[in-house]
Write a protein that holds these residues in place. Structure first.
Motif, PDB file in Angstrom:
ATOM      1  N   ALA A  50       0.835  -1.204   0.000  1.00 11.79           N
ATOM      2  CA  ALA A  50       0.000   0.000   0.000  1.00 11.79           C
ATOM      3  C   ALA A  50       0.867   1.251   0.000  1.00 11.79           C
ATOM      4  O   ALA A  50       0.561   2.232  -0.693  1.00 11.79           O
ATOM      5  N   GLN A  51       1.956   1.226   0.736  1.00  8.43           N
ATOM      6  CA  GLN A  51       2.850   2.388   0.776  1.00  8.43           C
ATOM      7  C   GLN A  51       3.508   2.615  -0.593  1.00  8.43           C
ATOM      8  O   GLN A  51       3.592   3.753  -1.059  1.00  8.43           O
ATOM      9  N   GLU A  52       3.951   1.543  -1.238  1.00  8.88           N
ATOM     10  CA  GLU A  52       4.548   1.670  -2.579  1.00  8.88           C
ATOM     11  C   GLU A  52       3.521   2.227  -3.564  1.00  8.88           C
ATOM     12  O   GLU A  52       3.851   3.072  -4.404  1.00  8.88           O
ATOM     13  N   TYR A  53       2.277   1.753  -3.460  1.00 11.72           N
ATOM     14  CA  TYR A  53       1.214   2.237  -4.341  1.00 11.72           C
ATOM     15  C   TYR A  53       0.998   3.735  -4.120  1.00 11.72           C
ATOM     16  O   TYR A  53       0.893   4.508  -5.072  1.00 11.72           O
ATOM     17  N   GLN A  54       0.909   4.155  -2.845  1.00 12.05           N
ATOM     18  CA  GLN A  54       0.690   5.574  -2.536  1.00 12.05           C
ATOM     19  C   GLN A  54       1.820   6.430  -3.084  1.00 12.05           C
ATOM     20  O   GLN A  54       1.583   7.524  -3.617  1.00 12.05           O
ATOM     21  N   GLN A  55       3.061   5.942  -2.990  1.00 17.68           N
ATOM     22  CA  GLN A  55       4.202   6.696  -3.524  1.00 17.68           C
ATOM     23  C   GLN A  55       4.106   6.795  -5.050  1.00 17.68           C
ATOM     24  O   GLN A  55       4.379   7.853  -5.629  1.00 17.68           O
ATOM     25  N   ALA A  56       3.707   5.702  -5.709  1.00 14.79           N
ATOM     26  CA  ALA A  56       3.594   5.722  -7.168  1.00 14.79           C
ATOM     27  C   ALA A  56       2.472   6.654  -7.614  1.00 14.79           C
ATOM     28  O   ALA A  56       2.639   7.422  -8.581  1.00 14.79           O
ATOM     29  N   ILE A  57       1.338   6.636  -6.934  1.00 19.39           N
ATOM     30  CA  ILE A  57       0.210   7.509  -7.296  1.00 19.39           C
ATOM     31  C   ILE A  57       0.573   8.965  -7.050  1.00 19.39           C
ATOM     32  O   ILE A  57       0.167   9.856  -7.803  1.00 19.39           O
ATOM     33  N   ALA A  58       1.348   9.216  -5.995  1.00 14.54           N
ATOM     34  CA  ALA A  58       1.725  10.593  -5.669  1.00 14.54           C
ATOM     35  C   ALA A  58       2.575  11.219  -6.775  1.00 14.54           C
ATOM     36  O   ALA A  58       2.579  12.443  -6.941  1.00 14.54           O
ATOM     37  N   THR A  59       3.286  10.417  -7.555  1.00 11.73           N
ATOM     38  CA  THR A  59       4.127  10.955  -8.630  1.00 11.73           C
ATOM     39  C   THR A  59       3.330  11.268  -9.886  1.00 11.73           C
ATOM     40  O   THR A  59       3.844  11.942 -10.774  1.00 11.73           O
ATOM     41  N   LEU A  60       2.101  10.807  -9.972  1.00 12.63           N
ATOM     42  CA  LEU A  60       1.289  11.011 -11.177  1.00 12.63           C
ATOM     43  C   LEU A  60       0.357  12.205 -10.994  1.00 12.63           C
ATOM     44  O   LEU A  60      -0.206  12.397  -9.910  1.00 12.63           O
ATOM     45  N   PRO A  61       0.140  12.975 -12.035  1.00 11.50           N
ATOM     46  CA  PRO A  61      -0.783  14.123 -11.954  1.00 11.50           C
ATOM     47  C   PRO A  61      -2.239  13.664 -12.123  1.00 11.50           C
ATOM     48  O   PRO A  61      -2.851  13.859 -13.173  1.00 11.50           O
ATOM     49  N   THR A  62      -2.798  13.052 -11.079  1.00 12.37           N
ATOM     50  CA  THR A  62      -4.146  12.467 -11.185  1.00 12.37           C
ATOM     51  C   THR A  62      -5.248  13.505 -11.126  1.00 12.37           C
ATOM     52  O   THR A  62      -6.394  13.183 -11.434  1.00 12.37           O
ATOM     53  N   ASP A  63      -4.948  14.737 -10.760  1.00 15.48           N
ATOM     54  CA  ASP A  63      -6.002  15.755 -10.649  1.00 15.48           C
ATOM     55  C   ASP A  63      -6.498  16.223 -12.007  1.00 15.48           C
ATOM     56  O   ASP A  63      -7.531  16.874 -12.103  1.00 15.48           O
ATOM     57  N   TYR A  96      -3.941  -3.012  -6.931  1.00 12.55           N
ATOM     58  CA  TYR A  96      -3.092  -1.826  -7.007  1.00 12.55           C
ATOM     59  C   TYR A  96      -2.429  -1.713  -8.375  1.00 12.55           C
ATOM     60  O   TYR A  96      -2.320  -0.620  -8.938  1.00 12.55           O
ATOM     61  N   ALA A  97      -1.991  -2.832  -8.938  1.00 10.80           N
ATOM     62  CA  ALA A  97      -1.364  -2.810 -10.263  1.00 10.80           C
ATOM     63  C   ALA A  97      -2.370  -2.349 -11.316  1.00 10.80           C
ATOM     64  O   ALA A  97      -2.039  -1.522 -12.187  1.00 10.80           O
ATOM     65  N   LEU A  98      -3.603  -2.844 -11.238  1.00 12.83           N
ATOM     66  CA  LEU A  98      -4.634  -2.433 -12.183  1.00 12.83           C
ATOM     67  C   LEU A  98      -4.957  -0.955 -12.017  1.00 12.83           C
ATOM     68  O   LEU A  98      -5.132  -0.228 -13.013  1.00 12.83           O
ATOM     69  N   ARG A  99      -5.022  -0.496 -10.795  1.00  8.45           N
ATOM     70  CA  ARG A  99      -5.299   0.938 -10.529  1.00  8.45           C
ATOM     71  C   ARG A  99      -4.211   1.811 -11.133  1.00  8.45           C
ATOM     72  O   ARG A  99      -4.490   2.835 -11.767  1.00  8.45           O
ATOM     73  N   LEU A 100      -2.946   1.434 -10.969  1.00 11.47           N
ATOM     74  CA  LEU A 100      -1.841   2.207 -11.557  1.00 11.47           C
ATOM     75  C   LEU A 100      -1.903   2.171 -13.086  1.00 11.47           C
ATOM     76  O   LEU A 100      -1.696   3.195 -13.753  1.00 11.47           O
ATOM     77  N   GLU A 101      -2.175   0.996 -13.632  1.00  5.11           N
ATOM     78  CA  GLU A 101      -2.244   0.857 -15.091  1.00  5.11           C
ATOM     79  C   GLU A 101      -3.365   1.712 -15.668  1.00  5.11           C
ATOM     80  O   GLU A 101      -3.172   2.420 -16.677  1.00  5.11           O
ATOM     81  N   LEU A 102      -4.547   1.693 -15.052  1.00  2.66           N
ATOM     82  CA  LEU A 102      -5.659   2.505 -15.548  1.00  2.66           C
ATOM     83  C   LEU A 102      -5.372   3.996 -15.390  1.00  2.66           C
ATOM     84  O   LEU A 102      -5.759   4.802 -16.241  1.00  2.66           O
ATOM     85  N   THR A 103      -4.708   4.364 -14.311  1.00  2.73           N
ATOM     86  CA  THR A 103      -4.341   5.763 -14.122  1.00  2.73           C
ATOM     87  C   THR A 103      -3.393   6.211 -15.228  1.00  2.73           C
ATOM     88  O   THR A 103      -3.553   7.312 -15.792  1.00  2.73           O
ATOM     89  N   GLN A 104      -2.421   5.373 -15.546  1.00  2.00           N
ATOM     90  CA  GLN A 104      -1.489   5.710 -16.627  1.00  2.00           C
ATOM     91  C   GLN A 104      -2.215   5.805 -17.970  1.00  2.00           C
ATOM     92  O   GLN A 104      -1.945   6.711 -18.768  1.00  2.00           O
ATOM     93  N   GLN A 105      -3.144   4.903 -18.239  1.00  2.00           N
ATOM     94  CA  GLN A 105      -3.915   4.953 -19.489  1.00  2.00           C
ATOM     95  C   GLN A 105      -4.750   6.234 -19.547  1.00  2.00           C
ATOM     96  O   GLN A 105      -4.882   6.858 -20.618  1.00  2.00           O
ATOM     97  N   ALA A 106      -5.349   6.617 -18.395  1.00  2.00           N
ATOM     98  CA  ALA A 106      -6.139   7.842 -18.358  1.00  2.00           C
ATOM     99  C   ALA A 106      -5.256   9.061 -18.627  1.00  2.00           C
ATOM    100  O   ALA A 106      -5.681  10.004 -19.312  1.00  2.00           O
ATOM    101  N   LEU A 107      -4.031   9.039 -18.126  1.00  2.00           N
ATOM    102  CA  LEU A 107      -3.105  10.148 -18.370  1.00  2.00           C
ATOM    103  C   LEU A 107      -2.693  10.212 -19.835  1.00  2.00           C
ATOM    104  O   LEU A 107      -2.614  11.307 -20.426  1.00  2.00           O
ATOM    105  N   ILE A 108      -2.445   9.050 -20.437  1.00  2.00           N
ATOM    106  CA  ILE A 108      -2.088   8.991 -21.853  1.00  2.00           C
ATOM    107  C   ILE A 108      -3.269   9.480 -22.686  1.00  2.00           C
ATOM    108  O   ILE A 108      -3.093  10.253 -23.644  1.00  2.00           O
ATOM    109  N   ALA A 109      -4.489   9.084 -22.336  1.00  2.00           N
ATOM    110  CA  ALA A 109      -5.683   9.519 -23.081  1.00  2.00           C
ATOM    111  C   ALA A 109      -5.885  11.025 -22.959  1.00  2.00           C
ATOM    112  O   ALA A 109      -6.389  11.669 -23.884  1.00  2.00           O
ATOM    113  N   ALA A 110      -5.458  11.587 -21.841  1.00  2.00           N
ATOM    114  CA  ALA A 110      -5.588  13.022 -21.645  1.00  2.00           C
ATOM    115  C   ALA A 110      -4.427  13.786 -22.280  1.00  2.00           C
ATOM    116  O   ALA A 110      -4.415  15.004 -22.283  1.00  2.00           O
ATOM    117  N   GLY A 111      -3.431  13.059 -22.845  1.00  2.00           N
ATOM    118  CA  GLY A 111      -2.286  13.681 -23.480  1.00  2.00           C
ATOM    119  C   GLY A 111      -1.239  14.161 -22.495  1.00  2.00           C
ATOM    120  O   GLY A 111      -0.418  15.006 -22.799  1.00  2.00           O
TER     121      GLY A 111
END
Length: 170
Positions: free
Chosen positions: A98-111, A152-167
């Motif tokens: 969970a801590q590794e996941y939180q650190q990985a999500i914190a590096t992504l611009p999810t807002d 957690y892996a699926l959540r990170l993967e979908l977040t990355q796909q959403a970022l790619i879709a947003a350019g």
């Protein structure tokens, strides 16, 4: 007609006979034994309604006294603190994941993610929380730890796909 009228002192013979009778007459012993054997049955039959009424009146008193005694025991007897539960190795691993996941999500611009991705991402977050709760209840389940990793892996993967879709860079 006046021959049946008695004068109190008119018959001295009768008076003498009455005075000669014993003052008390005791029945034989066997009669007393029969009377004594019948007394408990007669007394219990006669006092049964009274006893039932007394018992009906006493049960609230007994319940009240029992409750008071129970409350006194609770107040007087010191309670031991709950035992400290040490997390299992699996729980430590789940915390690390969970801590590794939180650190990985914190590096992504999810807002800046598109709103249509949010329900799916929130559902994955709820699933991860449910899996963490299940691990707390069953700390020896390696299956749950694997499910947490996959979620957690699926959540990170979908977040990355959403970022790619947003350019945006992921």
């Amino acid at each position: 007609m006046n021959e049946h009228i008695h004068d109190d002192g008119a018959d001295p013979v009768l008076q003498a006979q009455l005075r000669a009778l014993p003052a008390e007459r005791l029945p034989p012993a066997r009669v007393w034994e029969q009377i004594a054997a019948q007394l408990p049955a007669a007394q219990s039959a006669a006092s049964a309604p009274l006893t039932a009424r007394r018992q009906r009146r006493r049960w609230p008193l007994r319940i009240g006294l029992g409750l008071a005694a129970g409350l006194a025991v609770l107040l007087v007897v010191p309670t031991a603190p709950p035992p400290v539960v040490q997390p299992s190795p699996l729980q430590h691993q789940a915390d690390a994941i969970a801590q590794e996941y939180q650190q990985a999500i914190a590096t992504l611009p999810t807002d800046t993610l598109a709103p249509d991705w949010q329900p799916t991402l929130h559902e994955l977050d709820r699933s991860a929380a449910s899996i963490r709760a299940a691990i707390a209840e069953n700390p020896r389940s390696r299956y749950l730890l694997g499910q947490l990793q996959r979620t957690y892996a699926l959540r990170l993967e979908l977040t990355q796909q959403a970022l790619i879709a947003a350019g945006l860079p992921s």
